[in-house]
Scaffold this motif. Structure first.
Motif, short mmCIF file in Angstrom:
data_model
loop_
_atom_site.label_atom_id
_atom_site.label_comp_id
_atom_site.label_asym_id
_atom_site.label_seq_id
_atom_site.Cartn_x
_atom_site.Cartn_y
_atom_site.Cartn_z
N ILE A 7 0.85 -1.20 0.00
CA ILE A 7 0.00 0.00 0.00
C ILE A 7 0.88 1.24 0.00
O ILE A 7 0.62 2.20 -0.74
N GLY A 8 1.91 1.25 0.81
CA GLY A 8 2.84 2.38 0.84
C GLY A 8 3.51 2.60 -0.50
O GLY A 8 3.65 3.74 -0.96
N ALA A 9 3.90 1.52 -1.16
CA ALA A 9 4.53 1.63 -2.48
C ALA A 9 3.56 2.20 -3.50
O ALA A 9 3.93 3.03 -4.34
N LEU A 10 2.30 1.77 -3.44
CA LEU A 10 1.28 2.29 -4.35
C LEU A 10 1.03 3.77 -4.10
O LEU A 10 0.87 4.56 -5.04
N ARG A 11 1.00 4.16 -2.84
CA ARG A 11 0.80 5.59 -2.52
C ARG A 11 1.95 6.43 -3.07
O ARG A 11 1.74 7.51 -3.62
N MET A 12 3.17 5.92 -2.93
CA MET A 12 4.32 6.64 -3.46
C MET A 12 4.24 6.75 -4.99
O MET A 12 4.54 7.80 -5.56
N ARG A 13 3.79 5.69 -5.64
CA ARG A 13 3.67 5.71 -7.10
C ARG A 13 2.60 6.71 -7.53
O ARG A 13 2.77 7.44 -8.50
N GLU A 16 4.01 10.13 -7.25
CA GLU A 16 4.94 10.37 -8.36
C GLU A 16 4.18 10.69 -9.64
O GLU A 16 4.51 11.64 -10.36
N LEU A 17 3.14 9.94 -9.93
CA LEU A 17 2.34 10.17 -11.13
C LEU A 17 1.62 11.52 -11.07
O LEU A 17 1.54 12.23 -12.08
N GLU A 18 1.10 11.87 -9.91
CA GLU A 18 0.45 13.17 -9.76
C GLU A 18 1.44 14.29 -10.02
O GLU A 18 1.11 15.30 -10.65
N GLY A 19 2.67 14.14 -9.53
CA GLY A 19 3.71 15.14 -9.77
C GLY A 19 4.04 15.26 -11.24
O GLY A 19 4.23 16.37 -11.76
N GLN A 20 4.11 14.13 -11.94
CA GLN A 20 4.40 14.15 -13.37
C GLN A 20 3.28 14.85 -14.14
O GLN A 20 3.54 15.65 -15.05
N VAL A 21 2.04 14.56 -13.78
CA VAL A 21 0.91 15.20 -14.45
C VAL A 21 0.92 16.70 -14.20
O VAL A 21 0.73 17.50 -15.12
N ALA A 22 1.17 17.10 -12.97
CA ALA A 22 1.24 18.53 -12.64
C ALA A 22 2.34 19.21 -13.45
O ALA A 22 2.16 20.32 -13.97
#
Length: 84
Positions: A7-13, A16-22
């Protein structure tokens, strides 16, 4: 069973994806405007204002594919937001 580490790994991913989209939005100079949901459909609002909650729920369900309970809850929420 999903572990806390997974779950922690998924949250980190996701972060990361939200940052890339932003970054992409900023780089391209665009703004994300979410598409309004079925609760904003003028037909739903019109039926609520007319007091036709059953028809509003029916239209909401057709637009969203939601269950009767979900549609009823959403329509009641819109009705409250409209101050009715």
């Amino acid at each position: 069973m999903v572990t806390d580490a997974e779950i922690g790994a998924l949250r980190m991913r996701v972060l990361e994806l939200e940052g890339q989209v932003a970054f992409l939005y900023q780089h391209l100079g665009v703004t994300y405007i979410p598409k309004p949901g079925p609760e904003a459909d003028p037909r739903v609002i019109e039926q609520i204002k007319k007091g036709n909650l059953i028809e509003a729920i029916k239209i909401y369900r057709e637009l969203s594919g939601s269950s009767l309970a979900e549609a009823k809850s959403a329509v009641e929420k819109v009705k409250a937001q409209l101050g009715m």
